[in-house]
Design a protein around this motif. Structure first.
Motif, PDB file in Angstrom:
ATOM      1  N   SER A  22       0.901  -1.212   0.160  1.00  0.00           N
ATOM      2  CA  SER A  22      -0.031  -0.006  -0.097  1.00  0.00           C
ATOM      3  C   SER A  22       0.941   1.256  -0.028  1.00  0.00           C
ATOM      4  O   SER A  22       0.560   2.267  -0.619  1.00  0.00           O
ATOM      5  CB  SER A  22      -0.903   0.078   1.002  1.00  0.00           C
ATOM      6  N   ALA A  23       1.990   1.356   0.764  1.00  0.00           N
ATOM      7  CA  ALA A  23       2.926   2.349   0.560  1.00  0.00           C
ATOM      8  C   ALA A  23       3.440   2.570  -0.801  1.00  0.00           C
ATOM      9  O   ALA A  23       3.512   3.784  -1.132  1.00  0.00           O
ATOM     10  CB  ALA A  23       4.051   2.107   1.777  1.00  0.00           C
ATOM     11  N   LYS A  24       3.983   1.619  -1.329  1.00  0.00           N
ATOM     12  CA  LYS A  24       4.536   1.820  -2.587  1.00  0.00           C
ATOM     13  C   LYS A  24       3.346   2.009  -3.763  1.00  0.00           C
ATOM     14  O   LYS A  24       3.669   2.904  -4.605  1.00  0.00           O
ATOM     15  CB  LYS A  24       4.877   0.293  -3.104  1.00  0.00           C
ATOM     16  N   GLN A  27       3.151   5.895  -3.316  1.00  0.00           N
ATOM     17  CA  GLN A  27       4.431   6.562  -3.662  1.00  0.00           C
ATOM     18  C   GLN A  27       4.355   6.618  -5.170  1.00  0.00           C
ATOM     19  O   GLN A  27       4.665   7.415  -5.971  1.00  0.00           O
ATOM     20  CB  GLN A  27       5.682   5.629  -3.304  1.00  0.00           C
ATOM     21  N   GLN A  28       3.665   5.652  -6.024  1.00  0.00           N
ATOM     22  CA  GLN A  28       3.662   5.574  -7.328  1.00  0.00           C
ATOM     23  C   GLN A  28       2.474   6.665  -7.592  1.00  0.00           C
ATOM     24  O   GLN A  28       2.635   7.140  -8.756  1.00  0.00           O
ATOM     25  CB  GLN A  28       3.196   4.213  -7.877  1.00  0.00           C
ATOM     26  N   GLN A  29       1.545   6.536  -7.189  1.00  0.00           N
ATOM     27  CA  GLN A  29       0.485   7.643  -7.372  1.00  0.00           C
ATOM     28  C   GLN A  29       1.107   8.976  -7.409  1.00  0.00           C
ATOM     29  O   GLN A  29       0.711   9.947  -8.003  1.00  0.00           O
ATOM     30  CB  GLN A  29      -0.764   7.614  -6.352  1.00  0.00           C
ATOM     31  N   ALA A  30       1.965   9.349  -6.282  1.00  0.00           N
ATOM     32  CA  ALA A  30       2.209  10.699  -6.134  1.00  0.00           C
ATOM     33  C   ALA A  30       3.525  11.026  -6.878  1.00  0.00           C
ATOM     34  O   ALA A  30       3.414  12.194  -7.758  1.00  0.00           O
ATOM     35  CB  ALA A  30       3.005  10.759  -4.704  1.00  0.00           C
ATOM     36  N   ILE A  78       6.234  18.941  -4.030  1.00  0.00           N
ATOM     37  CA  ILE A  78       4.829  19.267  -4.474  1.00  0.00           C
ATOM     38  C   ILE A  78       4.001  18.133  -3.775  1.00  0.00           C
ATOM     39  O   ILE A  78       3.945  16.800  -3.962  1.00  0.00           O
ATOM     40  CB  ILE A  78       4.646  19.088  -6.220  1.00  0.00           C
ATOM     41  N   GLY A  79       2.859  18.722  -2.871  1.00  0.00           N
ATOM     42  CA  GLY A  79       1.973  17.850  -2.266  1.00  0.00           C
ATOM     43  C   GLY A  79       0.764  17.608  -2.984  1.00  0.00           C
ATOM     44  O   GLY A  79       0.357  16.109  -2.993  1.00  0.00           O
ATOM     45  N   ALA A  80       0.186  18.246  -3.941  1.00  0.00           N
ATOM     46  CA  ALA A  80      -0.927  18.255  -4.570  1.00  0.00           C
ATOM     47  C   ALA A  80      -0.888  19.178  -5.822  1.00  0.00           C
ATOM     48  O   ALA A  80      -0.626  20.075  -5.703  1.00  0.00           O
ATOM     49  CB  ALA A  80      -2.035  18.330  -3.748  1.00  0.00           C
ATOM     50  N   VAL A  81      -1.570  18.482  -6.727  1.00  0.00           N
ATOM     51  CA  VAL A  81      -1.695  19.476  -7.974  1.00  0.00           C
ATOM     52  C   VAL A  81      -3.382  19.774  -7.908  1.00  0.00           C
ATOM     53  O   VAL A  81      -4.187  18.566  -7.834  1.00  0.00           O
ATOM     54  CB  VAL A  81      -1.387  18.736  -9.274  1.00  0.00           C
TER      55      VAL A  81
END
Length: 168
Positions: A22-24, A27-30, A78-81
């Motif tokens: 789930s952590a991976k 990270q991939q989504q970010a 960058i935290g969010a677009v």
């Protein structure tokens, strides 16, 4: 070996696998979100600052934090677009849901003009008394020692100096 002895180890390894998976995935989504950054989009940094992307490079971005103010940030910061409407709502205060009703900042604009006119007529100042009576009334209110010293100072021509010293 018995399966009951190995069961706690199997459960522990399975839980570790699920947590890292789930952590991976996060990270991939970010990373994919950061790769999709285009110049002109609104972003929020991990520190909570809102800015507009000006340039995108391999590991960094140039952000415009205010008109004419640019800052270089790592892409990982960058935290969010943000979508355009959300960015404009947060940064510029634009609200597309507003139906024209404007709420004032204070209640002064909600009062009637007639009550304001009545308030303007009220005079809280001291009313002038008949000629000469006001001076005698003021002297009667002063302590006797001050009135005598003022009269004596006026005779000597030092009224301005003594009154300045009395004020101190």
């Amino acid at each position: 070996m018995d399966i009951v002895t190995l069961l706690p180890f199997i459960v522990l390894i399975g839980a570790m696998f699920l947590m890292t998976r789930s952590a991976k995935k996060k990270q991939q989504q970010a990373a994919s979100m950061r790769d999709q950054i285009q110049p002109g989009t609104g972003v929020r940094t991990i520190g909570g600052m809102y800015a507009t992307v000006k340039e995108v490079h391999a590991d960094m971005v140039l952000l415009e934090v205010a008109p004419g103010v640019h800052a270089v940030y790592a892409k990982n910061a960058i935290g969010a677009v943000l979508a355009d409407d959300e960015y404009n709502r947060i940064v510029h205060g634009d609200d597309p849901k507003t139906d024209g009703a404007i709420v004032p900042d204070d209640a002064s604009s909600l009062t009637d003009l007639e009550t304001e006119a009545e308030d303007a007529k009220i005079d809280l100042g001291k009313k002038p008394e008949a000629d000469g009576e006001g001076d005698e009334a003021d002297k009667a209110k002063e302590p006797a020692g001050e009135a005598v010293s003022k009269d004596a100072a006026a005779k000597d021509g030092k009224a301005g100096d003594d009154t300045a010293n009395d004020a101190k």
